[in-house]
Design a protein around this motif. Structure first.
Motif, PDB file in Angstrom:
ATOM      1  N   UNK A  36       0.843  -1.200   0.000  1.00 10.74           N
ATOM      2  CA  UNK A  36       0.000   0.000   0.000  1.00 10.74           C
ATOM      3  C   UNK A  36       0.878   1.249   0.000  1.00 10.74           C
ATOM      4  N   UNK A  37       0.348   2.305  -0.581  1.00 10.03           N
ATOM      5  CA  UNK A  37       1.097   3.567  -0.617  1.00 10.03           C
ATOM      6  C   UNK A  37       0.522   4.483  -1.680  1.00 10.03           C
ATOM      7  N   UNK A  38       0.993   5.720  -1.671  1.00 11.98           N
ATOM      8  CA  UNK A  38       0.514   6.723  -2.622  1.00 11.98           C
ATOM      9  C   UNK A  38       0.828   6.330  -4.062  1.00 11.98           C
ATOM     10  N   UNK A  39       0.109   6.936  -4.989  1.00 12.31           N
ATOM     11  CA  UNK A  39       0.444   6.783  -6.399  1.00 12.31           C
ATOM     12  C   UNK A  39       1.876   7.284  -6.616  1.00 12.31           C
ATOM     13  N   UNK A  40       2.680   6.508  -7.282  1.00 11.43           N
ATOM     14  CA  UNK A  40       4.064   6.911  -7.556  1.00 11.43           C
ATOM     15  C   UNK A  40       5.037   6.574  -6.438  1.00 11.43           C
ATOM     16  N   UNK A  41       4.585   5.827  -5.431  1.00  9.43           N
ATOM     17  CA  UNK A  41       5.491   5.517  -4.311  1.00  9.43           C
ATOM     18  C   UNK A  41       6.351   4.290  -4.592  1.00  9.43           C
ATOM     19  N   UNK A  42       6.082   3.622  -5.706  1.00  8.09           N
ATOM     20  CA  UNK A  42       6.931   2.480  -6.082  1.00  8.09           C
ATOM     21  C   UNK A  42       6.311   1.116  -5.812  1.00  8.09           C
ATOM     22  N   UNK A  43       4.985   1.078  -5.619  1.00 10.56           N
ATOM     23  CA  UNK A  43       4.317  -0.194  -5.330  1.00 10.56           C
ATOM     24  C   UNK A  43       4.525  -1.220  -6.451  1.00 10.56           C
ATOM     25  N   UNK A  44       4.244  -0.803  -7.685  1.00 11.52           N
ATOM     26  CA  UNK A  44       4.365  -1.735  -8.809  1.00 11.52           C
ATOM     27  C   UNK A  44       5.812  -2.148  -9.029  1.00 11.52           C
ATOM     28  N   UNK A 143       6.775  14.806  -7.191  1.00 10.06           N
ATOM     29  CA  UNK A 143       7.914  15.255  -8.006  1.00 10.06           C
ATOM     30  C   UNK A 143       8.195  14.235  -9.111  1.00 10.06           C
ATOM     31  N   UNK A 144       8.061  12.962  -8.778  1.00  4.99           N
ATOM     32  CA  UNK A 144       8.287  11.920  -9.779  1.00  4.99           C
ATOM     33  C   UNK A 144       7.138  11.897 -10.787  1.00  4.99           C
ATOM     34  N   UNK A 145       5.904  11.833 -10.273  1.00  2.00           N
ATOM     35  CA  UNK A 145       4.671  11.846 -11.081  1.00  2.00           C
ATOM     36  C   UNK A 145       4.810  10.979 -12.328  1.00  2.00           C
ATOM     37  N   UNK A 146       5.180   9.713 -12.101  1.00  2.00           N
ATOM     38  CA  UNK A 146       5.511   8.809 -13.215  1.00  2.00           C
ATOM     39  C   UNK A 146       4.385   8.675 -14.231  1.00  2.00           C
ATOM     40  N   UNK A 147       3.147   8.793 -13.775  1.00  2.00           N
ATOM     41  CA  UNK A 147       2.021   8.623 -14.709  1.00  2.00           C
ATOM     42  C   UNK A 147       1.382   9.959 -15.087  1.00  2.00           C
ATOM     43  N   UNK A 148       1.929  11.042 -14.565  1.00  2.00           N
ATOM     44  CA  UNK A 148       1.379  12.368 -14.875  1.00  2.00           C
ATOM     45  C   UNK A 148       0.032  12.636 -14.218  1.00  2.00           C
ATOM     46  N   UNK A 149      -0.306  11.847 -13.207  1.00  2.00           N
ATOM     47  CA  UNK A 149      -1.639  11.959 -12.604  1.00  2.00           C
ATOM     48  C   UNK A 149      -1.730  13.092 -11.592  1.00  2.00           C
ATOM     49  N   UNK A 150      -0.625  13.334 -10.872  1.00  2.00           N
ATOM     50  CA  UNK A 150      -0.646  14.432  -9.883  1.00  2.00           C
ATOM     51  C   UNK A 150      -0.901  15.772 -10.590  1.00  2.00           C
ATOM     52  N   UNK A 252      16.341   9.517  -8.351  1.00  2.00           N
ATOM     53  CA  UNK A 252      17.263  10.448  -7.705  1.00  2.00           C
ATOM     54  C   UNK A 252      17.911  11.401  -8.701  1.00  2.00           C
ATOM     55  N   UNK A 253      17.114  12.045  -9.548  1.00  2.00           N
ATOM     56  CA  UNK A 253      17.738  12.865 -10.600  1.00  2.00           C
ATOM     57  C   UNK A 253      18.601  13.995 -10.031  1.00  2.00           C
TER      58      UNK A 253
END
Lengths: 299, 299
Positions: A36-44, A143-150, A252-253
């Motif tokens: 469990x965790x926020x969107x973009x926290x690395x669950x998948x 900051x990561x917003x990997x899916x652009x959802x935020x 870690x950009x």
């Protein structure tokens, strides 16, 4: 079986081949690893890495990904609170079936509400529900917003987005907590290692110290040791290194000086290739490659 | 992830450990064996027997029993037509997940409507959906009335009961049809044998001819051959014989002359005990016990 009531006239069907027998067949214990965790926290990312790591040890796992299930089993559900609850309930029920089948079921869902997760926990014998909390700050996920959802949520184009205008309730009693250290995200390999250690300690991965070259498939007696080395363990290991590298860079950009980038892109893979080459002389050197992967994190 | 629409902003998560890798680990091919038929036609009996038989060959299967699922995943559903459809849809989706996990998933549900079953078939690559039709006449199912439900339905205490006041639509294109011959029900062992033969022919049970003593668990290298003989295969075989006997007696009460009963209760088990004793001298004699079980049917 009246048309009105739901669960009347339903007979429980017991089968002589049960969980114990299947666990014996698989040489592992079925359970649910609930991430469990926020969107973009690395669950998948963790789910995939964990699945790879377990597979390389000859253990059978299956990932129930929240997003994927919304294309199938849960495609009739929206993101309204009651539908979120039903979404989690169904995933919990299916995860329970997989654990009963003897698999290590990895459920990966935001699952923001504590009561919904606790309801899933209550479906399983307590020790068989392993809650993993991806404790990554909202700011980092956003900051990561990997899916652009935020971005869409901030622009008001998505309503009821967890962390923005819908709450996330962190676990109070999770078995495993994964969080960045000194602002660094852990690598997928390190995160998976943390979960695998837990599973090992609790006896879910029985006999994991037996020869690594495919503890299940080797039973067929078809594949030579060299074939096995060329198959799942090496492939999984190379995939792990690549995934670690990509994840580290994506995560870690701001940390990357040009020296750092040069080291990561050139030196680091060569260190691994060196070990890979060595491994062909002595396949047993694979067994402790966790240490290597962890260097990415502490690098 | 809008609160209104269902499947927007959902990203498909691909994992590097896929069905192919899991199938290699298990040395089998995932599929769905969908057993359909009237209440009392023997679906659960076949499901259990098939599960036992597969387990004794070291193959991993899991039974999704319609009644059992109505205690969990589908407990919110009634027996109204639309809820029956949703019930079947969910079981189909879960069966698909199990097949994707590499298991031989045995779904056992009345599933009376052709369109619902066909919708499940459409979820899976065609060859991976194996529809088994328990073609047992209503009169015979009603005469058996194992759960006492037909009696309740005839008395009007259950509405919308399949076969009484709700239709059963037989498959038009099923892969396997199981039916009584000359009024005799087949034994569970014989029915399971029919399905296993199909699975073997189509390559779902790879390497089933390798040493039978636990083709998966033996990989752990812990159990001796004698242990294995004393474990799943023998236990499953003895269970098969018992189940066959009980089922035969339950299923064919009108056929039993006193001579017949004497033969079944005394001579038949002794024949099997004789073979069991022999098997301790030579475990390999187990491999062809199907023939024996079939004698129950042709007896």
């Amino acid at each position: 079986m009246s048309t009105l009531s739901n669960s009347t006239n339903i007979f429980w069907q017991e089968c002589p081949v049960g969980k114990v027998e299947r666990q014996k067949l698989l040489n592992q214990r079925g359970c649910v690893v609930w991430i469990t965790g926020l969107s973009g926290s690395g669950k998948s990312t963790l789910a995939c890495s964990l699945s790879r790591e377990l597979h390389s040890r000859g253990k059978l796992s299956y990932v129930l990904d929240g997003d994927n299930l919304r294309h199938g089993l849960n495609k009739d559900l929206s993101f309204k609170p009651e539908d979120r609850t039903e979404n989690i309930r169904r995933v919990g029920e299916v995860a329970k079936l997989f654990a009963d089948a003897g698999l290590i079921c990895i459920a990966s869902l935001i699952s923001p509400y504590r009561k919904d997760r606790d309801a899933c926990r209550a479906m399983l014998p307590d020790a068989n529900f392993i809650e993993v909390y991806m404790n990554v700050p909202l700011a980092l996920c956003e900051a990561r917003d990997t899916k652009g959802l935020y971005k869409l949520a901030r622009a008001g184009k998505i309503k009821g987005f967890t962390g923005i205008d819908d709450p996330y309730e962190p676990p109070l009693n999770c078995e495993i907590e994964i969080q960045p250290k000194d602002g660094f995200c852990a690598t997928p390999g390190a995160m998976a290692g943390q979960v695998v250690s837990y599973l090992e300690d609790k006896g879910f991965l029985k006999d994991h110290k037996t020869p690594k070259a495919g503890s299940v498939a080797a039973a067929g007696g078809r594949q030579s040791d060299r074939d096995m080395v060329m198959n799942s363990p090496v492939v999984a290991w190379v995939a792990n290194v690549s995934a670690d590298l990509c994840q580290y860079i994506a995560c870690n950009p701001e940390r990357l000086s040009s020296d750092h980038v040069l080291h990561l892109l050139f030196c680091f893979p060569f260190q691994h290739l060196h070990r890979l080459a060595l491994s062909f002389c002595s396949p047993s050197t694979f067994s402790d490659h966790d240490d290597d992967r962890d260097t990415l994190h502490s690098d």
